[in-house]
Design a protein around this motif. Structure first.
Motif, PDB file in Angstrom:
ATOM      1  N   VAL A 287       0.826  -1.201   0.000  1.00 18.17           N
ATOM      2  CA  VAL A 287       0.000   0.000   0.000  1.00 18.17           C
ATOM      3  C   VAL A 287       0.861   1.253   0.000  1.00 18.17           C
ATOM      4  N   PHE A 290       1.686   2.435  -3.263  1.00 17.34           N
ATOM      5  CA  PHE A 290       0.516   2.414  -4.146  1.00 17.34           C
ATOM      6  C   PHE A 290       0.595   1.330  -5.216  1.00 17.34           C
ATOM      7  N   MET A 294      -5.782  -2.820  -5.501  1.00 19.50           N
ATOM      8  CA  MET A 294      -7.027  -2.445  -4.839  1.00 19.50           C
ATOM      9  C   MET A 294      -8.187  -2.491  -5.838  1.00 19.50           C
ATOM     10  N   TYR A 298      -6.725   4.337  -5.272  1.00 25.63           N
ATOM     11  CA  TYR A 298      -6.223   5.031  -4.098  1.00 25.63           C
ATOM     12  C   TYR A 298      -6.737   6.471  -4.106  1.00 25.63           C
ATOM     13  N   ASP A 300      -5.847  10.500  -3.502  1.00 23.23           N
ATOM     14  CA  ASP A 300      -4.661  11.339  -3.603  1.00 23.23           C
ATOM     15  C   ASP A 300      -4.501  12.149  -2.317  1.00 23.23           C
ATOM     16  N   SER A 309      -4.972   2.229  -9.100  1.00 21.80           N
ATOM     17  CA  SER A 309      -5.533   1.215  -8.198  1.00 21.80           C
ATOM     18  C   SER A 309      -4.549   0.074  -7.967  1.00 21.80           C
ATOM     19  N   GLY A 339      -3.445  -6.077  -1.131  1.00 25.46           N
ATOM     20  CA  GLY A 339      -4.657  -5.320  -1.431  1.00 25.46           C
ATOM     21  C   GLY A 339      -5.889  -6.207  -1.544  1.00 25.46           C
ATOM     22  N   THR A 404      -0.742   4.968   4.841  1.00 17.84           N
ATOM     23  CA  THR A 404      -1.789   4.007   4.471  1.00 17.84           C
ATOM     24  C   THR A 404      -3.190   4.604   4.580  1.00 17.84           C
ATOM     25  N   PHE A 407      -4.683   7.316   2.253  1.00 16.48           N
ATOM     26  CA  PHE A 407      -4.802   6.982   0.840  1.00 16.48           C
ATOM     27  C   PHE A 407      -5.769   5.824   0.579  1.00 16.48           C
ATOM     28  N   LEU A 408      -6.207   5.165   1.659  1.00 16.95           N
ATOM     29  CA  LEU A 408      -7.257   4.157   1.542  1.00 16.95           C
ATOM     30  C   LEU A 408      -8.633   4.740   1.844  1.00 16.95           C
TER      31      LEU A 408
END
Length: 533
Positions: A287, A290, A294, A298, A300, A309, A339, A404, A407-408
């Motif tokens: 993560v 990036f 996912m 993600y 920004d 992603s 992810g 983490t 950005f999640l």
């Protein structure tokens, strides 16, 4: 008459039918008696270890670890006791000055939290090593820090394209900044001197010493390439391999299905204590840079969805075919999946293999399981996929709070490391350290699994996902033994099983905390192989 008896405290067996006993007796390499029968069997030639009210457990089994490379790291420039970028640079300068004969300065162990955006610069490294190339991987191995000489040796400049499975961090003019992510590391690494089998054998010896120090008597090596494979065979052939090891041979994602036949041939090159019966499949990155795969992009820095992603290192359709073929050849699949898309893809691939081959009992397992979609949690039990957790990461450190969660976003951050949810849904849980990404101190790993924090006063990371001490100990013993297909001999204590045992300096289930508990004695096959002075 037994050779050895442990008594005077509690003994955790990891056997749900009889979870605690008061004593254990061993003769040769096997357990011969438990409880009162063990005490009654003591004779004049028996060595007695008085637990003094402390706890003994089965030998710990690490389901995901890298002892050869991690041991080799300790023999090189490493940042074990460094606290920040300044101390790391001082360490590098000293190491380079002490080793003028080395054509490259190589090491590992820096933390992303030491640098802005987790990206160290080449200019900072140039200031301490300017006369030759220098390359340092970070703690998780998913990023590297290169100086200008190393980037020049690899021919990396403003016009160098990113590899499909990585990224070159760049300055505004497009020139390399000094940080390399994932597959971009290889652009430089392939120009550095290669590790030899001798190097890796020395690393494995050092790594085994460290594991035994922390009570680890068995493990699954999560990356066994041909040289590491040769190091294990050498150590086993010389009678110096103490641990009971399953090797996960590396799946080269740049090649095709033809490599299965090579892996079958290498599987036949086993030795007492070493069985290369698993295959490591790297599905995504991490993560923090990036590259973890996912389902949704993600965020920004402003909290808006980005265009990224993450990366599927193996195409999902191709993955299902690979896993079906490996399963049909009776390999265990050991997935790296961080992810939620990577975890989902791994489960889909196992489901496709079961639809094609039926249940072949190969005990596939997914390591890391950082972000898991709630609707995927029941699938672990249904598909009999083992959840292979690395619990030390499940706490609110700088990686979580700075690199983490922002950005999640809140929802996906709440899906992280769902250990209790997996267990409640009927999944089988194993545990590993991923050393040298983190510590191989099992008791510190368990501390976070139980508390979801490491330091007192921290805010727990999703406290509802904490485990009981018993469940965490079981995951690091019986759970990991199951992954290694070794539960008939190790992972729990019963008469007739191998005498792999750990003696602690207290009973952390009663006195706590696990974090401050120490291993006093490690016993493997009835022999004391580590004893604290």
């Amino acid at each position: 008459m037994p050779d050895l008896v442990l008594r005077g405290g509690r003994v955790f067996t990891a056997d749900p039918a009889r979870p605690f006993v008061t004593a254990v007796a061993t003769s040769g390499d096997r357990i011969t008696a438990l409880d009162a029968e063990a005490e009654a069997s003591i004779g004049p030639g028996t060595e007695v270890i008085d637990l003094k009210g402390a706890l003994a457990t089965p030998g710990f089994i690490d389901a995901h670890v890298h002892p050869a490379s991690s041991g080799l790291d300790k023999l090189r420039c490493h940042f074990d006791d460094c606290d920040d970028a300044e101390s790391a640079l001082e360490r590098i300068a000293g190491y380079a000055a002490d080793h003028p004969e080395l054509p490259w300065i190589i090491g590992s162990g820096w933390l992303q939290s030491w640098f802005p955006r987790g990206c160290p610069s080449r200019t900072a490294l140039d200031a301490v090593v300017a006369d030759r190339p220098a390359l340092f991987t970070n703690t998780d191995g998913h990023g590297a820090w290169a100086n200008s000489r190393a980037l020049e040796a690899a021919g990396i400049g403003p016009g160098t394209p990113d590899p499909v499975d990585g990224r070159i961090e760049r300055l505004e003019d497009g020139s390399p900044q000094g940080t390399l992510h994932e597959g971009a590391i290889r652009l430089v690494e392939r120009h550095a001197p290669e590790d030899t089998v001798d190097d890796l054998t020395a690393g494995l010896i050092r790594g085994q010493e460290e594991l035994l120090r922390y009570g680890v008597t068995g493990w699954q090596d999560a990356i066994v390439d041909e040289k590491v494979h040769a190091a294990y065979l050498r150590l086993a052939g010389e009678g110096r391999l103490v641990g009971r090891v399953v090797g996960a041979m590396w799946w080269d994602r740049h090649r095709g299905l033809e490599q299965i036949h090579e892996l079958v041939g290498r599987r036949e090159q086993s030795a007492p204590g070493f069985a290369p019966t698993s295959v490591k499949l790297m599905l995504d990155g991490v993560v923090e840079n990036f590259t973890a795969a996912m389902t949704d992009p993600y965020l920004d820095a402003s909290g808006s969805p980005s265009a990224n992603s993450g990366i599927d290192f193996i195409d999902p359709e191709e993955l299902s075919q690979i896993v079906s073929f490996l399963d049909d050849h009776d390999f265990q699949c050991h997935f790296h999946a961080i992810g939620d898309r990577a975890v989902h893809n791994a489960l889909d691939a196992v489901e496709a293999a079961r639809d094609r081959n039926g249940d072949r009992g190969n005990r596939h397992h997914i390591a890391h399981i950082q972000v898991v979609r709630p609707d995927d949690i029941p699938r672990f039990a249904r598909l009999e996929v083992v959840a292979n957790a690395q619990p030390l990461w499940a706490n609110n450190d700088g990686y979580q709070t700075d690199l983490t969660q922002p950005f999640l976003g809140a929802e996906r951050s709440s899906w992280q490391y769902p250990f209790a949810s997996l267990l409640a849904a009927g999944a089988r849980l194993a545990m590993g350290s991923d050393w040298g990404v983190s510590t191989c101190n099992v008791l510190q790993e368990i501390h976070v699994a139980v508390n979801r924090v490491f330091e007192d006063g921290e805010e727990p990371l999703l406290a509802g996902e904490a485990l009981s001490g018993d469940d965490a100990l079981t995951a690091f013993t019986a759970g990991s033994a199951y992954v290694n297909n070794a539960e008939g001999d190790v992972g729990s204590l019963a008469v007739g099983k191998l005498a792999d045992l750990v003696v602690l300096d207290r009973d952390p289930l009663i006195e706590g905390p696990f974090r401050d508990t120490r291993v006093l004695v490690t016993i493997a096959g009835g022999r004391i192989v580590h004893e604290e002075n």
